[in-house]
Design a protein around this motif. Sequence first.
Motif, PDB file in Angstrom:
ATOM      1  N   GLU A  48       0.829  -1.209   0.000  1.00 34.85           N
ATOM      2  CA  GLU A  48       0.000   0.000   0.000  1.00 34.85           C
ATOM      3  C   GLU A  48       0.863   1.259   0.000  1.00 34.85           C
ATOM      4  OE1 GLU A  48      -3.818  -1.617   2.602  1.00 34.85           O
ATOM      5  OE2 GLU A  48      -2.024  -0.898   3.642  1.00 34.85           O
ATOM      6  N   GLN A  49       1.906   1.256   0.811  1.00 34.88           N
ATOM      7  CA  GLN A  49       2.748   2.436   0.889  1.00 34.88           C
ATOM      8  C   GLN A  49       3.546   2.643  -0.396  1.00 34.88           C
ATOM      9  OE1 GLN A  49       4.972   2.979   4.513  1.00 34.88           O
ATOM     10  NE2 GLN A  49       3.150   2.759   5.785  1.00 34.88           N
ATOM     11  N   THR A  50       4.024   1.569  -1.013  1.00 32.79           N
ATOM     12  CA  THR A  50       4.754   1.701  -2.276  1.00 32.79           C
ATOM     13  C   THR A  50       3.829   2.240  -3.369  1.00 32.79           C
ATOM     14  OG1 THR A  50       6.240  -0.101  -1.650  1.00 32.79           O
ATOM     15  CG2 THR A  50       6.148   0.473  -3.993  1.00 32.79           C
ATOM     16  N   GLU A  51       2.588   1.771  -3.407  1.00 34.44           N
ATOM     17  CA  GLU A  51       1.625   2.289  -4.391  1.00 34.44           C
ATOM     18  C   GLU A  51       1.444   3.800  -4.242  1.00 34.44           C
ATOM     19  OE1 GLU A  51      -1.938  -0.044  -3.898  1.00 34.44           O
ATOM     20  OE2 GLU A  51      -0.998  -1.822  -4.789  1.00 34.44           O
ATOM     21  N   GLN A  52       1.339   4.283  -3.007  1.00 36.38           N
ATOM     22  CA  GLN A  52       1.164   5.722  -2.798  1.00 36.38           C
ATOM     23  C   GLN A  52       2.421   6.491  -3.191  1.00 36.38           C
ATOM     24  OE1 GLN A  52      -1.729   7.349  -1.961  1.00 36.38           O
ATOM     25  NE2 GLN A  52      -0.562   9.174  -2.526  1.00 36.38           N
ATOM     26  N   VAL A  53       3.579   5.973  -2.845  1.00 34.33           N
ATOM     27  CA  VAL A  53       4.834   6.628  -3.235  1.00 34.33           C
ATOM     28  C   VAL A  53       4.896   6.761  -4.758  1.00 34.33           C
ATOM     29  CG1 VAL A  53       7.342   6.343  -3.350  1.00 34.33           C
ATOM     30  CG2 VAL A  53       6.144   5.964  -1.187  1.00 34.33           C
ATOM     31  N   LEU A  54       4.549   5.693  -5.475  1.00 34.93           N
ATOM     32  CA  LEU A  54       4.591   5.732  -6.940  1.00 34.93           C
ATOM     33  C   LEU A  54       3.553   6.700  -7.515  1.00 34.93           C
ATOM     34  CD1 LEU A  54       5.273   1.961  -7.575  1.00 34.93           C
ATOM     35  CD2 LEU A  54       6.881   3.855  -7.911  1.00 34.93           C
ATOM     36  N   LYS A  55       2.391   6.837  -6.869  1.00 36.28           N
ATOM     37  CA  LYS A  55       1.409   7.845  -7.284  1.00 36.28           C
ATOM     38  C   LYS A  55       1.982   9.246  -7.128  1.00 36.28           C
ATOM     39  CE  LYS A  55      -2.789   5.263  -6.131  1.00 36.28           C
ATOM     40  NZ  LYS A  55      -3.932   5.162  -5.191  1.00 36.28           N
ATOM     41  N   ASN A  56       2.675   9.470  -6.012  1.00 38.75           N
ATOM     42  CA  ASN A  56       3.270  10.782  -5.778  1.00 38.75           C
ATOM     43  C   ASN A  56       4.354  11.077  -6.816  1.00 38.75           C
ATOM     44  OD1 ASN A  56       1.580  10.961  -3.563  1.00 38.75           O
ATOM     45  ND2 ASN A  56       3.169  10.472  -2.080  1.00 38.75           N
ATOM     46  N   ILE A  57       5.167  10.076  -7.124  1.00 40.83           N
ATOM     47  CA  ILE A  57       6.211  10.251  -8.139  1.00 40.83           C
ATOM     48  C   ILE A  57       5.572  10.509  -9.501  1.00 40.83           C
ATOM     49  CG2 ILE A  57       8.028   9.038  -9.424  1.00 40.83           C
ATOM     50  CD1 ILE A  57       8.773   7.703  -6.706  1.00 40.83           C
ATOM     51  N   ALA A  58       4.516   9.766  -9.840  1.00 44.23           N
ATOM     52  CA  ALA A  58       3.831   9.969 -11.114  1.00 44.23           C
ATOM     53  C   ALA A  58       3.324  11.405 -11.246  1.00 44.23           C
ATOM     54  CB  ALA A  58       2.675   8.975 -11.255  1.00 44.23           C
ATOM     55  N   ALA A  59       2.827  11.971 -10.164  1.00 39.54           N
ATOM     56  CA  ALA A  59       2.324  13.350 -10.188  1.00 39.54           C
ATOM     57  C   ALA A  59       3.450  14.337 -10.471  1.00 39.54           C
ATOM     58  CB  ALA A  59       1.633  13.686  -8.866  1.00 39.54           C
ATOM     59  N   ILE A  60       4.595  14.110  -9.876  1.00 41.62           N
ATOM     60  CA  ILE A  60       5.741  14.996 -10.115  1.00 41.62           C
ATOM     61  C   ILE A  60       6.230  14.846 -11.551  1.00 41.62           C
ATOM     62  CG2 ILE A  60       8.145  15.461  -9.472  1.00 41.62           C
ATOM     63  CD1 ILE A  60       7.290  14.690  -6.569  1.00 41.62           C
ATOM     64  N   LEU A  61       6.308  13.603 -12.029  1.00 36.58           N
ATOM     65  CA  LEU A  61       6.709  13.376 -13.423  1.00 36.58           C
ATOM     66  C   LEU A  61       5.733  14.054 -14.384  1.00 36.58           C
ATOM     67  CD1 LEU A  61       7.748   9.634 -13.155  1.00 36.58           C
ATOM     68  CD2 LEU A  61       9.276  11.545 -13.723  1.00 36.58           C
ATOM     69  N   GLU A  62       4.446  13.916 -14.115  1.00 36.84           N
ATOM     70  CA  GLU A  62       3.433  14.542 -14.964  1.00 36.84           C
ATOM     71  C   GLU A  62       3.597  16.061 -14.992  1.00 36.84           C
ATOM     72  OE1 GLU A  62      -1.340  15.248 -14.711  1.00 36.84           O
ATOM     73  OE2 GLU A  62      -0.634  13.216 -14.289  1.00 36.84           O
ATOM     74  N   GLU A  63       3.917  16.643 -13.851  1.00 37.78           N
ATOM     75  CA  GLU A  63       4.082  18.098 -13.755  1.00 37.78           C
ATOM     76  C   GLU A  63       5.164  18.606 -14.703  1.00 37.78           C
ATOM     77  OE1 GLU A  63       3.394  22.005 -12.418  1.00 37.78           O
ATOM     78  OE2 GLU A  63       2.174  20.212 -12.184  1.00 37.78           O
ATOM     79  N   VAL A  64       6.174  17.797 -14.953  1.00 40.67           N
ATOM     80  CA  VAL A  64       7.275  18.226 -15.838  1.00 40.67           C
ATOM     81  C   VAL A  64       7.147  17.621 -17.230  1.00 40.67           C
ATOM     82  CG1 VAL A  64       8.825  18.617 -13.893  1.00 40.67           C
ATOM     83  CG2 VAL A  64       8.903  16.419 -15.103  1.00 40.67           C
ATOM     84  N   GLY A  65       6.024  16.954 -17.508  1.00 42.47           N
ATOM     85  CA  GLY A  65       5.806  16.378 -18.826  1.00 42.47           C
ATOM     86  C   GLY A  65       6.607  15.116 -19.065  1.00 42.47           C
ATOM     87  N   SER A  66       6.896  14.377 -18.008  1.00 44.34           N
ATOM     88  CA  SER A  66       7.682  13.157 -18.140  1.00 44.34           C
ATOM     89  C   SER A  66       6.856  11.970 -17.661  1.00 44.34           C
ATOM     90  CB  SER A  66       8.998  13.280 -17.357  1.00 44.34           C
ATOM     91  OG  SER A  66       9.898  12.260 -17.727  1.00 44.34           O
ATOM     92  N   ASP A  67       7.476  10.803 -17.609  1.00 46.31           N
ATOM     93  CA  ASP A  67       6.785   9.601 -17.164  1.00 46.31           C
ATOM     94  C   ASP A  67       7.811   8.578 -16.679  1.00 46.31           C
ATOM     95  OD1 ASP A  67       7.859   8.357 -19.479  1.00 46.31           O
ATOM     96  OD2 ASP A  67       6.072   8.845 -20.624  1.00 46.31           O
TER      97      ASP A  67
END
Length: 126
Positions: A48-67
């Motif tokens: 559960e915690q890893t899933e949330q960490v990856l969601k947070n990382i995805a949001a940051i990547l999205e903010e800069v147009g990356s993935d």
Amino acid sequence: MKSIHTDKAPKAIGPYVQGNIVNGLLFASGQVPLSPDTGEVVGTTIQEQTEQVLKNIAAILEEVGSDFDHVVKTTCFLKNMDDFIAFNDVYARAFTNQLPARSAVEVARLPKDVLVEIEIIAAVIE
């Protein structure tokens, strides 16, 4: 250098930013499993915690147009290396096409006593 901020990832809980872009690379601060809305820890298991960490990382990547396909390097901090296999099962789902270089280490303690923290370096898509 350009600092990054998105409301879709948790606010910094100290004197740092979510990430900085330098020469086409995003250097993101370590993400722990906090809800961007409440600032509270999400989940009690490593999965559960890893899933949330990856969601947070995805949001940051999205903010800069990356993935995740443009993540060059990750550093993964685990509270307990016995969680390594379960952590890997969730982590692997984020990296479907291109695998990053990675370090994974067990640490004595993480902020807010969470089970996992991940930091990344990623190429910014232009």
